[in-house]
Design an enzyme around this catalytic site. Structure first.
Site, PDB file in Angstrom:
ATOM      1  N   LYS A   4      16.409 105.239 -10.162  1.00 31.58           N
ATOM      2  CA  LYS A   4      16.085 106.580  -9.681  1.00 31.58           C
ATOM      3  C   LYS A   4      16.583 106.787  -8.251  1.00 31.58           C
ATOM      4  O   LYS A   4      16.897 105.825  -7.557  1.00 31.58           O
ATOM      5  CB  LYS A   4      14.574 106.835  -9.815  1.00 31.58           C
ATOM      6  CG  LYS A   4      14.173 107.040 -11.287  1.00 31.58           C
ATOM      7  CD  LYS A   4      12.705 107.305 -11.483  1.00 31.58           C
ATOM      8  CE  LYS A   4      12.401 107.488 -12.984  1.00 31.58           C
ATOM      9  NZ  LYS A   4      10.944 107.609 -13.234  1.00 31.58           N
ATOM     10  N   ARG A  19       9.415 100.119 -16.987  1.00 30.12           N
ATOM     11  CA  ARG A  19      10.410 100.839 -17.791  1.00 30.12           C
ATOM     12  C   ARG A  19      11.753 100.729 -17.087  1.00 30.12           C
ATOM     13  O   ARG A  19      11.895 101.227 -15.973  1.00 30.12           O
ATOM     14  CB  ARG A  19       9.981 102.302 -17.936  1.00 30.12           C
ATOM     15  CG  ARG A  19      10.908 103.176 -18.777  1.00 30.12           C
ATOM     16  CD  ARG A  19      10.351 104.597 -18.872  1.00 30.12           C
ATOM     17  NE  ARG A  19      11.210 105.468 -19.659  1.00 30.12           N
ATOM     18  CZ  ARG A  19      12.232 106.144 -19.165  1.00 30.12           C
ATOM     19  NH1 ARG A  19      12.534 106.060 -17.881  1.00 30.12           N
ATOM     20  NH2 ARG A  19      12.960 106.902 -19.954  1.00 30.12           N
TER      21      ARG A  19
END
Ligand code: 8Y4
Length: 271
Positions: A215, A247
């Site tokens: 991210k 994740r």
């Protein structure tokens, strides 16, 4: 293995099912590509494969239920048939939850925490573990101006309310997993604080899931394009601070890093 109360940290591998992105005239369609990727992640030690058909990146466009079903159900079917691995469906739509449940998935991963029409009802009927994620705003506008009086108080309040609503609707309390939603209506400072102080959410008594892989906040740390080392380091620190599930895109690297962490904290008793 009990996904919502695991005895060791679990790795959830991200499988993207964007249609046609890898088609080269039918030779190697996106389904084949996705299955090959799922198999690689499974071999690398993924405990869960997260299958989603909607992009929730900032500014992503709307996907209909029919389109989402088209992307996700064939993949779920094939992964279920070919691999001995847990499957989570990354969706917010009741129709997708229902159809995925019929095909024997193991976890519902909803970035909208079952707040969309019919989703909670569908999850209750499925009697599956559910990950409830916090998001401020909507994917369309969530990164415009993230703002909190107190980040941890606000997210905890949201978790408590959602837990109460979901349990009242018939979801079993032991099947709820919580996720503070790294990157979902948060500044880089908010995101990094969430990882640093993740253990503050343990008081709620639920397994915690964190998704920080690749991210933009992670990208800001190194400035590198691949974001690999920063992602893996973040995953290890999330686990150290109480995450039960991470994740990730880079399953092999994360599994190795977590094995190293485990060897150190057990002083080699696992070797
Ligand atoms: C590069 C790659 C940059 C991916 C951004 C992204 C989470 C999640 C997503 C999460 C849970 C994403 C479906 C966003 N993030 N589910 N889903 N937690 N539970 N962006 O943090 O991966 S999608």
């Amino acid at each position: 293995m009990n996904i919502s109360n695991p005895s060791r940290p679990l790795v959830m591998g991200i499988l993207n099912s964007t249609p046609d992105s890898f088609s080269d005239g039918g030779q190697f369609c996106s389904l084949d590509h996705a299955i090959a990727q799922a198999e690689r992640m499974h071999l690398a030690g993924a405990d869960i494969i997260d299958i989603g058909g909607e992009s929730t990146r900032p500014g992503a466009t709307f996907v209909s239920a029919a389109e989402e079903l088209d992307r996700v159900i064939p993949l779920i079917e094939k992964v279920r048939r070919e691999l001995d691995v847990n499957i989570s469906v990354d969706t917010s739509k009741a129709e997708v939850i229902k159809e995925a449940a019929v095909h024997g998935i193991d976890l519902i991963n909803d970035v909208r925490a079952l707040q969309q029409e019919g989703a909670l009802d569908a999850a209750v009927k499925a009697q599956l573990p559910v990950c409830l994620m916090h998001m401020q705003g909507k994917p369309e506008n969530m990164q415009a101006n993230p703002d909190y009086d107190d980040l941890f108080t606000e997210i905890s309040k949201f978790f408590k309310k959602r837990i109460a609503t979901c349990v009242a609707a018939g979801l079993s309390a032991e099947k709820i997993i919580l996720d503070p939603g790294f990157g979902f209506g948060k500044t880089p400072q908010h995101n990094l604080a969430l990882i640093n102080r993740l253990s503050e959410f343990k008081i709620l008594g639920k397994a915690l899931l964190v998704g920080l892989s690749r991210k933009s906040t992670i990208g800001m740390i190194s400035g590198r394009d691949d974001r690999l080392i920063a992602s893996v380091t973040g995953a290890v620190i999330a686990v150290q601070n109480g995450a039960s599930i991470v994740r990730v895109h880079d399953v092999a690297e994360t599994v190795e890093a977590l094995a190293t962490y485990q060897a150190i904290i057990s002083e080699g008793r696992n070797l």
